[in-house]
Structure formats: C-alpha cells, structure tokens
Design a protein around this motif. Structure first.
Motif, PDB file in Angstrom:
ATOM      1  N   ASN A 149      29.810 -27.587  15.474  1.00  0.00           N
ATOM      2  CA  ASN A 149      29.582 -27.666  16.911  1.00  0.00           C
ATOM      3  C   ASN A 149      28.122 -27.435  17.283  1.00  0.00           C
ATOM      4  O   ASN A 149      27.816 -27.146  18.420  1.00  0.00           O
ATOM      5  CB  ASN A 149      30.469 -26.641  17.624  1.00  0.00           C
ATOM      6  CG  ASN A 149      30.271 -25.253  17.081  1.00  0.00           C
ATOM      7  OD1 ASN A 149      29.524 -25.070  16.131  1.00  0.00           O
ATOM      8  ND2 ASN A 149      30.917 -24.278  17.687  1.00  0.00           N
ATOM      9  N   LEU A 175      35.300 -27.212  16.902  1.00  0.00           N
ATOM     10  CA  LEU A 175      35.183 -28.414  16.087  1.00  0.00           C
ATOM     11  C   LEU A 175      33.994 -29.271  16.490  1.00  0.00           C
ATOM     12  O   LEU A 175      33.400 -29.956  15.671  1.00  0.00           O
ATOM     13  CB  LEU A 175      36.467 -29.237  16.203  1.00  0.00           C
ATOM     14  CG  LEU A 175      37.700 -28.594  15.590  1.00  0.00           C
ATOM     15  CD1 LEU A 175      38.907 -29.475  15.793  1.00  0.00           C
ATOM     16  CD2 LEU A 175      37.471 -28.379  14.108  1.00  0.00           C
ATOM     17  N   PHE A 231      40.662 -26.008  11.571  1.00  0.00           N
ATOM     18  CA  PHE A 231      41.356 -27.285  11.591  1.00  0.00           C
ATOM     19  C   PHE A 231      42.857 -27.151  11.660  1.00  0.00           C
ATOM     20  O   PHE A 231      43.537 -28.065  12.070  1.00  0.00           O
ATOM     21  CB  PHE A 231      41.002 -28.090  10.333  1.00  0.00           C
ATOM     22  CG  PHE A 231      39.711 -28.818  10.457  1.00  0.00           C
ATOM     23  CD1 PHE A 231      39.649 -29.987  11.199  1.00  0.00           C
ATOM     24  CD2 PHE A 231      38.565 -28.347   9.860  1.00  0.00           C
ATOM     25  CE1 PHE A 231      38.466 -30.669  11.333  1.00  0.00           C
ATOM     26  CE2 PHE A 231      37.378 -29.028   9.995  1.00  0.00           C
ATOM     27  CZ  PHE A 231      37.325 -30.192  10.728  1.00  0.00           C
ATOM     28  N   ILE A 284      39.541 -27.256  21.984  1.00  0.00           N
ATOM     29  CA  ILE A 284      38.794 -27.894  20.892  1.00  0.00           C
ATOM     30  C   ILE A 284      37.392 -27.299  20.778  1.00  0.00           C
ATOM     31  O   ILE A 284      36.903 -27.011  19.684  1.00  0.00           O
ATOM     32  CB  ILE A 284      38.685 -29.409  21.127  1.00  0.00           C
ATOM     33  CG1 ILE A 284      40.044 -29.987  21.433  1.00  0.00           C
ATOM     34  CG2 ILE A 284      37.995 -30.076  19.944  1.00  0.00           C
ATOM     35  CD1 ILE A 284      40.863 -30.354  20.274  1.00  0.00           C
ATOM     36  N   LEU A 318      38.585 -23.737  18.702  1.00  0.00           N
ATOM     37  CA  LEU A 318      38.555 -24.289  17.354  1.00  0.00           C
ATOM     38  C   LEU A 318      37.149 -24.579  16.860  1.00  0.00           C
ATOM     39  O   LEU A 318      36.928 -24.752  15.670  1.00  0.00           O
ATOM     40  CB  LEU A 318      39.393 -25.566  17.284  1.00  0.00           C
ATOM     41  CG  LEU A 318      40.839 -25.452  17.744  1.00  0.00           C
ATOM     42  CD1 LEU A 318      41.586 -26.738  17.492  1.00  0.00           C
ATOM     43  CD2 LEU A 318      41.534 -24.313  17.013  1.00  0.00           C
ATOM     44  N   ALA A 367      34.596 -23.683  11.920  1.00  0.00           N
ATOM     45  CA  ALA A 367      35.558 -24.568  12.561  1.00  0.00           C
ATOM     46  C   ALA A 367      36.962 -24.282  12.049  1.00  0.00           C
ATOM     47  O   ALA A 367      37.140 -23.891  10.908  1.00  0.00           O
ATOM     48  CB  ALA A 367      35.196 -26.020  12.285  1.00  0.00           C
TER      49      ALA A 367
END
Lengths: 325, 717, 445
Positions: free
Chosen positions: B31, A176, B687, A170, A174, B685
């Motif tokens: 992030n 995120l 998803f 994560i 990714l 990012a």
C-alpha cells in the motif's frame, strides 16, 4: 451520411447556445461579479479598489447582457455574456476565477479521469455480462433465484456505503492497496485497483439485472429455439447466438456514455483523491468558481451531443437496415 | 464422471491457493503510495487539502500558503526558532534594522523624542553579501544583459509544459534593489496585494506611487521611484515610515517583504507562459532553502533543496530546558537537513489519517474525529498519547496558537447591540450561558483554552491567574476560573427585560439570529449545540446559514446579528488583536476589520495610546484597562484560544511548535532508516479474508455447477 | 396545527394516490395486473413494509406548536411519540445499549478526588444501580418483554381478523400473499414496539456527537427520504405527461420544441444544475430572511426546492418514453376513428391516450422512487442536498464517514442509516419489480 452529420452539428449549435444562456442566467442571478471578487480575494483587508481591479482583470466589469454605452454591434459584444460564452464555442475556456487557465487544467485532468472511467466501464461490462450469462445459464435453479435477490439487494445499497466500506476494509484493515492517491504512468495502477473494483461492485446489481433481461428476451426468440433443436448445447447457444445478437443493444448503450466518461466520476475521484475532472468540478462547486463550472457544463453538453451522434452512427454501422435521414 | 473429475481439480486449486497465501504473508508495503525510487532518501512527506491560492509573496496571506512560500522566500528578518516568546533575529540581514526618528523637515531626532515630534521613522536594513537565488530560467543569459528566455518564441513555448523543461537555468546574487522592487510590487495596483491599503497608511510615498503606476506596464515598474523606499547601495536599503510604528519590524519577518528579482516579473509576464499556467503565482523564485521543483496543485507539490542556499546553521542557544529536551541536538549543523519535501493532495480526512498511521505521512495535525484515537487526558487533565500511539512511538506536541475564536455581536443591531444597559446585560447573560468549556471538550477535544479576554497567551499583555479572569463571566474558585451559574445569567436576562427569555413585545421566546457560513453536514451538530446553549436561557436561536458571499455582505451591511469569527495574528503584538475592536476600523462604516462594529470612545483613546508604546509596565496597565472595558461591554463573547496539537512519528526530529514561524522546514530532520523499518513493520498485507471470500463463493456455486452438468448429460443421453 | 409546504403537498399526494387507487380498481383493464400484484407475496410484503414507512412519514408530517415549551417550537406527531428519545440527550457519543460514555473524562469521585474514567450516561441505563451485574439481564428482560407485548398485540388483531365471519374474506386471509403481509406486519409492529419500549431506558442505536439519539434521527430521516422520493415525482409527472403526449400526438413543431427543451436539459450534467439551483435558493433565502425566520420553515423550503429541481432534471426520461408510446398509439384505429368523428384533440388525449400510457407512468414512478432516495445521500455528500439541519440519511452518512476514523470506531450512525435506508430501498425495489412485471405488456404472456 456526411450531410446527416453536418445537420446534426447545426442542430447542436442552438442547443449549446440554450445551455449557455441557461447556465449564465443561473450563475449570475446567484452571484454578482462583486461577490466573485470578494470570494477570490479572501477575507483580510479587502477594499473596493481591489474588487474593481479584480473585476477588470477578469473581464467582469462589463454589463451583463446589454451594453447601452456602446454603439452598434458592440452593444452585444461588449458584455460579460458575449465575452464569456463566445469563446466557449471555440473551446477556449479562458481563465478561472482563481487565475488559472481552464483549458490547460482540463487537458491535464482528463487523463486520470479516463484512467479510472475506462477500466471501470470495461471491467464492469465484462463482469456484468458474465454474471448475466451465468444467471441465464442456470435459470430455474436456486442460483438464479439467489442471484436475482442478491442483485436487488446490491442495488438497494447507496454507493457511498460501497466506497466507505471498501476503503475501510481493503485499504485500512487489509492494507492491500494505497488508501488513496494517484501517480502518473503505470504507477497509477495500484491506486486504481480499489476504485475500479468498487465501482464495478456498485454497478453489479443494476447492470447484471439489465443484461439478464436482455438475454432472457433473446433466449425466448425463435432462432434460439431452432438452434437448440439442432442439438447445440445450452452453452453454445448462449455464446454463439444469444450473446452475438444481444451485442447490438449492449454496444450502442456503451457508445452513448463513452464521451461522458471524460467528465469523470464526481464522488469516486474526490474520495480517492484522483486528480480528474470530476474532483475538479466538485472543487469548483465548493469554491464557487463559476468560470470552471460554466466550462464544465458546456463541456458536458458537448459530450452529450457527441454521444447521441455516435449512437446514431453506430446504429447504422451494426444494422445496415437503418438509414440516417 | 464430472464429479470425480472436479475433486482433484479443486484440490489442486486449494493447494495453489495455500502456496499463494504463504508467500503473500511476506509481502509488505503493497500500500505504499510513493514510487520505489524514493526508498531510503531523506524525503519529508506531507499533505495539503486544498491547493494554495497564491504563491506570490505580495499576495499570499494565509497559513497554508505560507507553509510553502515561507521555505522559498526569505524576508530580511525571521523569528528565533527556539526562543519563546517570539524574538526577531536577522535572516538575510546582517543585524536587526537600525531605526532613526525624523521630524517633519527630515532632521534626525534622538531616540527619546516624544511621539508628537516624530514625523517619520527610517528603517535601515543591511543584507548579507553573497546570497544567491535558486537556479531559474528568468536569470539565464547567454552574454551579459541578453536574457535567453525573456521573449520566448512560439516554438520554444510549444516544447515546454513546466519550467524545468527550459534547459538553461542560472542564478544571480541577491541585491538590496530586489527588496525595494518587492515593496514597489506591493504598491503596484495590478498586483492586488491584500496589504496595499494598510501599507499606504504607513510607508511614505506608497499611496502616491500606487496612483502614479496605475497605468504603467509591469516591465516599467523597476524604473519608477518610490519615495519612501530606496536602495542605498547593493547591500543596504531604507524604508521610511510615517510617524512611529514599532510593529513594522514584525512585518519585515513576513514574506510580503521578501526580495523579488525584476527578471522574474518580466519573464512571467509573457502571455504564452500564462496560458500554460506558468505564472509567478505558481512558480516562485526565491533565495530560501528550498525551491518549488514540481507544482501540480491537482496532485502534488515538491520542494527540493536549493543548491545555492547560503550558509545557515541550526541555532546554538535556546530557551532554558531546550538542551535537556533535545532541541539542541543538532546545534550548529548546516541547514537544511531534508533533501526534498513531497506534499500530496489529500482531501478526505479518513485516508489522511490512515496514511499517517501507516507511516506514509511524517507528521499530522489531529482532526477532531481522530482525536480520541490519538490523545487522552490524564487524571490531572494533561493530554497524553493513547496506548496505541505510544506503541508506535508517536510524539505529541501542544502549544497555544496566537489566534482567537470569538462569538461577535453586531453592535449596530437594535436588539443585541448598542450601548444601553439592558442590551449590555443581555450580552453578558449570553456570555455566561454559552459554555465554551463544553464547546472545547466536544468540538475541539480539549484543544483550546476558554478565553478570558481578547489576548491569547504568548502575546504581551496577557494576564495569567486570577488577575486575568473575566469577572463578568467567571468567579475565581479553588485556584481556577469557574463559569458563573446559569441563575446569574437568567437574572441578568431578566434585568435586560426578557424574564425567562420571553420577549415582552411578542409574548414568545426572544428570537436571535445566528449568521454562519457553516452549512455542511459536518457542522450540523455544531449548530445544534449553539441552539442548545441559547435554549438554556429560553432564547430561540435561528441559524441563518448562507454561502460565504452572502455572509460577507451581511457583515458589511451590518445585517448580521450574532456570528462566530476567528483571527489569526499577523505578528505577536497586542495591537494586532485590539485593532479588531477599534472604532475607526468598523466594518460597516469603514470596511475595516472590526466586524462587530464596536465603538467605545474610552477604548479607542486607550488604543491610540497603547498602539505606539514599547512593551513596558505602563503599557500593561493600559492593556488591563482596555480588557476590563471589553469584559463589561461584552462586544465579543470571547470564545477560546485554540491549541495546536501535532503528532510526529518517532523519526521526525526538531519540529518545535510555533504558529508564527513560517520557515520551520529547514530545521526538520528525518531518520530515514527508522522510518523504513517502521513502515515495513506496520504494513503487512493480509490476504486471507479475500481468499476466504473466494472459497465461500466457490462452495456456494459448486452444487449449481454439478446440477448443470447432470442436466447437460441428461439432455445428451 | 401548522402546515408546512411539504406537508400540504404530502396530504395532496396521499389524496391523489387514494383517488388513483380507487380509479384504477374500477378500470377493467387494470384489474388483471392489480390481481397479479396482490397475488405476489413478495410484492405485498414489501408494500406492507412501504406502508409502515409511509405511516411513520405521515406521522412526522403533522406539525403543531409544542404546548409544553414556552417557545414557539414546532413539533410533529412523531416527535410526540418519541418524546423520551428526543429529551434524553447525552453529552456526546455513546454506543448502542451503552451505560457508560464513549470517551473517558475527568470525573469527581464520591470522596471528592478526581479520576479519569468512563462516565455513566445521564439517561442510557440510568435505572441500573450496578450496571456490571444487572445490564445483560435487564436488556434481555426489556427486549423480551417488549417483543412479547408487541407480539401479543398483533396476535390479538390476528385473532380478531380470524374470527371474521364472512366466508369470502376468510378465503382472502388464507392466500399466501396475505400471509406474507401478516408476517411482515407482525415482525415490523412487534419490532417497533420492542425498540420503542427499550428506548425509554437505553439508546438502542446509540447517540451521535452531540448526544442526540440515533434511533430518533433515523426515524426522522424516513420522512425526508419519502418526501424526496415521492414529491419529486409529483413535480415531474405533469411536465412529463403533458409534454410527452403532446409531442407524440401533435408532432411537427410542437414535437421539435419539446424535444429541444428536453435535450437541452438532459445535456446539462444534472449535478451542476442542481448545485446552481440550490445556491440560488440559498441566495433567495438570505435576501428574504423575514420569510424564513423559523428553522423548520427554512429547511422545509430547501427540501421542497430540492424536490422541484430533481423533478426538473428527471422528467425527461419519462417524457421520451411517453412520446414514443403516443407516437404508436396515435396510429391506432380507435384514435383515428375519434379524429374522424371530429373529437377535439384535448378530449382524445385525455380519453384515449392518457389511460393507455398510464402503465408506463406507473412503472417509472415506482422505479424512480428508490433511485431518488439513493440520490439524496450522494447530493448531501457534495453539500447540495437537503438542509444540514434536516434529519436525513444522507446527512447521517456524511457525518458518519468521519466517525469511521475514530478508535474505537463509531459505527452505529452509519449502520443505522444503512439498515433503514436499505430496508426502504429494498422494499421499493421489490415492489417496483412486481409492478413492472404486472403492467409491462411485453412481460405478461
């Protein structure tokens, strides 16, 4: 009720005393005050005089348990043990070996710990109960079989793998959420998503299984059969009756752990550099700052005792038949 | 019925999901660990892995602590930022101190006087006028002489959590008296300065002052007089040193000798503040380019620009080649460049490295484990950045640090130590067998130079090339030092009385003990490696891992046998390395820094001679002789000199590597626009894997829902 | 032969387990739940799996001095079986089945010049002359060959078993659970055979930072995991049983004292207690170096102490369960009758109470096993677990988490620890489930 609570408090005192003696013995057998002084003073140019000074400043220059040089009550009170442990009972944790006020630190670091632990508990509870209900709902289908197998598998994975894997996928692949860190106020949310998610996932295996057995026990009971006979659908039965009745063990189970949430999660916090009490404890262990470790042990026992008390009280609240005596 | 209903539902769901993914692709920097308000500001982002223990300049003594207080406190001298080898230059002083030699009666001697005559040396230091401290509540007065916050009431105390909560923050001009006061603090026993004992041996009247002030309260300290250190005027003070100690100048560039206003001590001595963790050890008061705006060692520390900072400019000259290399691009511009520095607590190396690559830290040291990712060696053996790093336009900096890691032998040990020929050969054999080139390759990723003696490059007395090799362990071949063969080591071992590593007394392999504090899991492979090295000689190495205290105790009592130790130089002078081997500094006998308790009369005599000399060919000759004695005796297995590798993002300017220089931050500059652009580029990012996961889950559950509905309908009907 | 402390305790444990098994199979009330377990194919398959692990662990618990080496190195039977893996150390990382090293280094080429390239490994795939063309075929051949030989061996055993003449036993073979056992054994044995035969030529799970074979490390870690899971129970059982049934049976002040002890112990956060005790052990060992001059002995001592401490912190849960059960049992008619007849309390406890709480003990032992194995990893992370020189999954994970930051990522240590740990814990969990189902009176309708 009141007298019961007071009695429980009185019972807690010798218990905390015993905890105190035990930790004191353990830590001082390990580390003499001289060792602590050297540990804190560092490596370069440490002299005997500096060690004496340090010990004096931190109150470690007294005898351990019995001061034969003093008269009367001072024999006991002028000792490291007395000085260091009596104040704990007043929740005055004193100064850490590295010179900071422990009480202030604990008050500061309590909030990040709670910010991580409370959502983890709440979301975890929600997810586990939902999954368990689904498993009960779909019992005798392939979903139940598959999910029980999945639960056992999830249980068999070390929590370290969840953390390492979650952070890697994560956070790193990714992108995120921030990979680690913390901020005050609402800005903390983006830092908490990942750790909360990981602790929820890591707990699904054992949690969902536990609630499932709980629900299954209820489902077999007579009143459920009656409800079903009355023509309620399975979903209605589950939500109206089973869940309601299973709530008692669930809630009392939660109440026990509630105070301990303050202590934080050792591993989560240090992996995600969340400045809570868990990482505080780990740091103290690694730095061998025994003043902090002792305070945390004491705090932990107090919270444990508080948890027991809360459970007893909550039993009487949800079930009037139980009388406290 | 139910199945026909669910298909359009599902379709709708999928549609909304795709819309979501399409918009999600544009989301960048989800992030970002910093608040959005930081956007576009000249903030430097850095990290710390452990909170600094002390920020009091009289106590702090480690490089991580200097990373902070070096920016806040200003000693009279500093090192020139660009010139190498290191050169002292004035910082708050107007010029380098004038040194005068005196005899016993206090009469001035000419500079040419010989060492025996010199009883004292006087250092006269003149400071620049008009330098002011950072704003701080300790200085706040409502009328002259009446301090607002020197006696805080309980009411005032309950309203504050940190220093910035006090509304009035004033400043004051720096005086010479502040420098004197700091030296008094060094001597004051309750400060527990790590160099107090050392300075007592050098500064006149220091020890007596320490005794006299042992019982007095801190508030009285400024009224006591220290014989050897006196302020001559508001801008000039004098330090009297016993005998001759040329290295003292270097001390004047360390934060130990930074100014400290007495108001700060009085202010912080209030017990109410102490309970709130507000102490001088946590909230410094300095004249430097930055002040500590936020100190939350549990999370982050923030340095902000000092509004009263005195005029200071980027150096206009440097080493030859600096101009071409771009080091002088900002020459003559006012310092500091960066407005704010944010240090975030980062304990684990994985997140740290990941954040650096994402652009959220501006610079990074390289942990051994990310090294392959960042650096590769070219065919000729020079380090270069990997393709991936070059694509990110990251800069690499290397420099040999002024420190040494060595394997020490306890010379008091009957088996390995002592002056006997047999034991010396045993030590020499081990020196050959423990292959530090391999160590550097495996554990330091080539970030080091195998040591040929006790002095690292960059220190006076270090010899390069054939003249500087260790003839006991190395041969000079093809223009390179080459470790002697294992056969040679085995031969030495046999001569030492252990043929093939067998101890004749027991008939089994010789047992040697390695004492270490390295007990973590990360150190396991390291310990295995040491064992393997000794195994090559047939010696069994027993690792005795203990905690730090036990280790220290063993070192003090002389119970250790073999250990690995490092030394980071205080100042760039050979004396600071050789004193680790000086007999009178023995750890066991005198509690000094000579951890191996080595004592060789000839070496000691040369040391005493070399110590007070100025750098000259004569000094070089003596140093060479000392090095040769060490190589023959082998009290140390010299180990290696670590190299510092630093990675900088392309937007980080002006950071020239230098371990000695503490106040480098004011020279650093950040190109914020470039940083913003790169961050955006690197942090898109993703998803789709999450959505894919959800979709799979839905597919898996769908039949069960269907079956359940059917069952429900059956029961109803 | 050299017997370490944990070795001795393991032998004792094996004997005790065997004794218990014999005892239980003779008890009438135990037969039904036992039959329930044996008829459950999942339980039997996981038991077979656990026994395979135990076998490896036992082989690693027979220590003796290495005859070949001149030194006084102590090795185990497992080390002998893995001699090739043990001796085939590379310089640093290499991927599973790799022929070339993980990182480039300066090489001296045939013509004397130096170049920058991946070096050939010293042992991994050293028999190949031209790795580019031969590698894939060779790996396939060796894997297939190893597997077929292992499978052949198992088939032979199967055929022998099949040929057994006794009708009763043949009926036994035909049940589903025995088929599951045979299938598990077949997979495990032929898998092991394949891996072992491959490991003579390749590093099947790669090598770690100092070039040690990861497969060897994982095999060695099995013993540590088993020791922690089982010896801890050995420590905690006497405490829990004695205190638990005493508190329940005698009530009064005995009950108060015991309750006080376990509440006190329970209230101390166990991590902190373990940390303090481990530090204490370290101090003790540092002060008495003469008793611990051998690495293996030191590591073994620390492992033993870890088990002791984990035992001390974990007996309270079982103790509470036993106390509650005994409180119920002491009101039973047969106990009251025995009391009325004047039977001594010790006798009542031993004869009447103990056998009737055994199912609780059994359930909690199997349940605790897996959580203890998992706990080891966590403790190692905080550096208060086993000795860093001991091979253990916790230590492997701990050092591997740094390797995740490398590029290309070094995943094999972590993966190996994950797979083996997962297999052991999963088998233990599945087995525990069926034991609980079989013995828990509430679940046996």
């Amino acid at each position: 009720m009141m007298s019961y609570i007071i009695r429980r408090f009185l019972y807690a005192l010798p218990l905390l005393m015993a905890v105190n003696v035990l930790t004191f013995v353990l830590f001082f057998v390990v580390n003499s005050p001289d060792d602590m002084a050297r540990m804190q003073l560092g490596q370069k140019h440490v002299t005997e005089q500096a060690i004496q000074n340090w010990k004096h400043q931190h109150g470690y220059d007294l005898p351990l348990l019995w001061n034969s040089g003093q008269a009367g009550g001072k024999c006991l009170s002028d000792t490291i043990f007395y000085q260091k442990s009596v104040n704990l009972f007043l929740f005055d944790f004193g100064i850490s070996d590295s010179g900071r006020n422990i009480g202030t630190d604990i008050r500061q670091r309590m909030w990040p710990s709670l910010a991580l632990a409370l959502p983890s508990l709440a979301v975890g509870l929600l997810v586990n109960i939902t999954l368990a209900l689904l498993m009960v709902l779909f019992r005798n289908t392939y979903v139940e079989l598959g999910s029980s197998v999945l639960c056992v598998m999830l249980m068999s994975v070390s929590s370290l793998f969840y953390i390492i894997g979650g952070q890697f996928v994560i956070g790193k692949l990714l992108k995120l959420v921030p990979i680690s860190g913390y901020d005050s106020g609402l800005a903390a949310i983006k830092f908490l998503i990942l750790p909360v998610m990981i602790s929820v996932v890591a707990g699904i295996g054992s949690g969902a299984r536990w609630y499932r057995t709980l629900f299954l026990e209820e489902v077999e009971k007579d009143y459920v059969r009656t409800a079903r006979a009355k023509g309620l659908t399975e979903t209605q039965v589950l939500f109206k009756h089973v869940l309601k009745n299973a709530m008692i063990p669930i809630l009392t189970g939660v109440v026990v752990v509630l105070p301990l949430l303050f202590m934080g999660s050792l591993i989560m916090e240090s992996f995600f550099s969340i400045p809570g009490l868990g990482s505080y404890t780990i740091d103290a262990i690694n730095r061998q700052d025994f003043a902090i470790v002792r305070s945390m042990v004491f705090l932990g026992s107090v919270l444990y005792v508080a948890g027991l008390l809360l459970t007893d009280i909550s039993y009487t609240l949800v079930d009037p038949r139980v009388r406290l005596s | 019925m139910s199945s026909t209903l669910s298909v359009p539902k599902l379709r709708k769901l999928l549609l909304s999901l795709t819309v979501f993914t399409l918009t999600a692709c544009d989301i960048s920097q989800l992030n970002n660990p910093y608040p959005d308000t930081d956007h576009g500001q000249a903030i430097l982002y850095s990290s710390f892995s452990e909170r600094p223990k002390h920020l009091d300049p009289a106590v702090a003594y480690s490089s991580d602590e200097y990373g902070f207080i070096g920016q806040i406190y200003e000693p009279p001298l500093q090192y020139h930022y660009l010139k190498r080898p290191y050169q002292l230059q004035p910082l708050t002083a107007t010029k380098l101190p004038t040194v005068r030699y005196l005899d016993k009666q206090g009469n001035m001697l000419p500079d040419s006087a010989n060492d025996a005559e010199i009883a004292f040396s006087d250092y006269l230091i003149t400071i620049k006028p008009g330098i002011a401290y950072q704003p701080h509540p300790a200085f706040s007065q409502n009328e002259p002489g009446r301090y607002l916050y020197h006696a805080l009431s309980d009411e005032q105390l309950s309203a504050i959590d940190t220093l910035t909560d006090l509304p009035v923050q004033q400043s004051r001009t720096l005086t010479a008296e502040d420098y004197v006061y700091q030296i008094k603090r060094l001597a004051y026993p309750k400060t527990q300065s790590p160099i107090a004992e050392l300075m007592a041996g050098y500064i006149d009247g220091f020890a007596e002052f320490a005794q006299a002030t042992a019982e007095i309260p801190l508030q009285e300290l400024k009224n006591q007089t220290l014989r050897g250190v006196q302020a001559l005027s508001d801008h000039q003070y004098r330090i009297r040193i016993k005998g001759k100690y040329p290295q003292f100048q270097y001390w004047l560039a360390m934060p130990f000798f930074a100014p400290m206003p007495w108001e700060a001590d009085v202010f912080y001595a209030q017990p109410g503040l102490k309970n709130k963790n507000i102490t001088l050890d946590w909230f410094p008061v300095g004249t430097g380019p930055y002040w500590l705006q936020e100190n939350n060692p549990n999370r982050r520390m923030v340095l902000a620009k000092n509004p009263h900072y005195h005029p200071d400019f980027f150096p206009t000259e440097g080493d030859p080649g600096d101009h071409e290399a771009g080091w002088l691009n900002d020459a003559g511009k006012p310092l500091p460049f960066v407005d704010k520095v944010v240090y975030t607590l980062e304990k684990e190396s994985i997140p740290y490295w990941a954040k650096f690559l994402q652009g959220y830290y501006d610079a990074s040291g390289i942990a051994s484990d990310s090294f392959d990712q960042a650096v590769q060696f070219s065919g000729s053996g020079d380090p270069q950045l990997t393709q991936m790093m070059r694509e990110k336009q990251i800069q690499l900096q290397t420099s040999v640090a002024t420190s040494v890691f060595y394997m020490g032998f306890n010379m008091l040990d009957p088996v390995i130590g002592g002056d006997s020929e047999a034991n010396r050969k045993l030590r020499q054999a081990i020196s050959i067998a423990v292959d530090y080139e391999e160590f550097i390759a495996i554990f330091a990723n080539g970030r080091g130079v195998a040591a040929q003696g006790a002095l690292p490059p960059g220190i006076f007395g270090y010899q390069d090339g054939e003249a500087g090799i260790n003839p006991v362990v190395y041969d000079w071949q093809n223009g390179k030092p080459r470790r002697k063969s294992l056969e040679k080591a085995k031969q030495l071992l046999a001569e030492a009385g252990y043929p093939n590593g067998i101890d004749p007394k027991t008939g089994e392999a010789l047992l040697l003990y390695f004492d270490t504090t390295a007990t973590g899991a990360d150190d396991k492979s390291l310990m295995n490696w040491y064992r393997k090295q000794f195994e090559k000689l047939g010696i069994q190495l027993v690792i005795r891992g203990t905690d730090y205290n036990r280790f220290q105790e063993k070192m003090r009592s002389g119970a250790a046998q073999i250990f690995v130790w490092g030394w980071n130089a205080d100042y760039p002078d050979p004396e600071n390395f050789f004193f680790l081997l000086y007999g009178a500094n023995s750890k066991v006998k005198q509690g000094g820094e000579n951890a191996g308790n080595y004592a060789n009369p000839e070496f000691d005599r040369l040391f005493e001679q070399m110590r007070n000399m100025d750098n000259s060919p004569e000094r070089q000759r003596i140093i060479d002789r000392m090095q040769n004695i060490l190589r023959q005796d082998a009290p140390w297995l010299f180990g290696y000199f670590p190299k510092d590798f630093a990675l900088l993002h392309s937007w980080y300017k002006n950071l020239k590597p230098a371990r000695m220089i503490n106040n480098r931050l004011k020279y650093s500059r950040i190109d914020t626009e470039l940083r913003e652009q790169k961050r955006e580029e690197w942090n898109k990012a993703e998803f789709w894997p999450l959505l894919l996961g959800f979709a799979l889950l839905a597919v898996a559950i769908y039949p069960a829902v269907k079956a359940y509905r059917r069952q429900q309908q059956e029961t109803k009907s | 032969m050299i017997v370490l402390w944990t070795d001795a305790l393991i032998y004792f444990l094996v004997l005790a387990a065997a004794g218990l098994a014999v005892y239980m199979s003779r008890q009438a009330q135990m037969r039904r739940p036992l039959r329930k377990i044996t008829s459950n194919p999942v339980a039997m398959a996981s038991l077979a799996m656990l026994l395979c692990f135990a076998l490896i662990g036992l082989a690693d618990s027979v220590h003796f001095k290495d005859g070949d080496s001149r030194g006084n190195e102590v090795i185990s039977l497992l080390d002998v079986a893995c001699t090739t893996m043990r001796k085939h150390g590379e310089k640093t990382y290499s991927a599973p089945f790799a022929v070339y090293g993980y990182a480039k280094e300066t090489l001296t080429l045939g013509d004397g010049s130096t170049g920058w390239d991946y070096p050939r490994l010293q042992y991994g795939g050293a028999h190949l002359t031209d790795p580019e063309t031969e590698w894939a075929g060779d790996v396939f051949d060796k894997t297939f060959g190893g597997f077929s030989r292992g499978a052949g061996l198992m088939l032979m055993v199967l055929v022998l078993a099949w040929g057994d003449q006794h009708e009763r036993r043949r009926a036994l073979w035909r049940s589903t659970s025995s088929k599951a056992v045979w299938a598990t054994l077949f997979l495990v044995v032929s898998g092991c055979y394949t891996l072992f035969s491959l490991s003579a030529y390749y590093h099947v799970l790669g090598t770690d930072k100092v070039g040690e074979d990861v497969f060897y490390q994982t095999l060695k870690s099995i013993r540590t995991g088993l020791v922690i899971g089982s010896l801890t129970t050995l420590v905690m059982l006497p405490l829990a049983i004695v205190f638990g049934i005493m508190a329940g049976y005698f009530k009064g002040w005995v009950d108060d004292v015991i309750q006080f002890i376990y509440t006190t112990l329970n209230s101390i956060p166990s991590v902190l207690l373990i940390a303090a005790s481990i530090l204490m052990v370290q101090v003790y060992m540092a002060n008495h170096p003469e008793n611990f001059n051998n690495l293996l002995v030191r590591a073994d001592m620390r492992l033993l102490f870890l088990c002791l401490i984990l035992g001390v912190t974990s007996w309270t849960g079982l103790c509470r369960l036993l106390r509650a059960e005994t409180l119920k049992l002491r009101e039973m008619e047969y106990v009251l009758a025995a009391q009325a007849l004047g039977v001594k309390p010790a006798m009542i406890l031993f004869r009447h109470i103990l056998p009737n709480v055994m199912h609780i003990v059994l359930i909690s032992v199997v349940l605790d096993f897996s959580s203890l194995v998992l706990a080891e990893a966590v403790l190692s992370y905080i550096n208060i677990g086993v000795d860093p020189t001991t091979h253990s999954w916790g230590n492997m994970i701990n050092s591997a988490r740094l390797e995740m930051a490398r590029e290309p990522i070094v995943w094999w240590s972590l993966a190996a620890a994950f797979v083996f740990m997962f297999a052991l814990v999963l088998a233990a969990n599945l087995f525990a489930d069926s034991v609980r189902d079989a013995f828990d009176p509430r679940r046996t309708q």
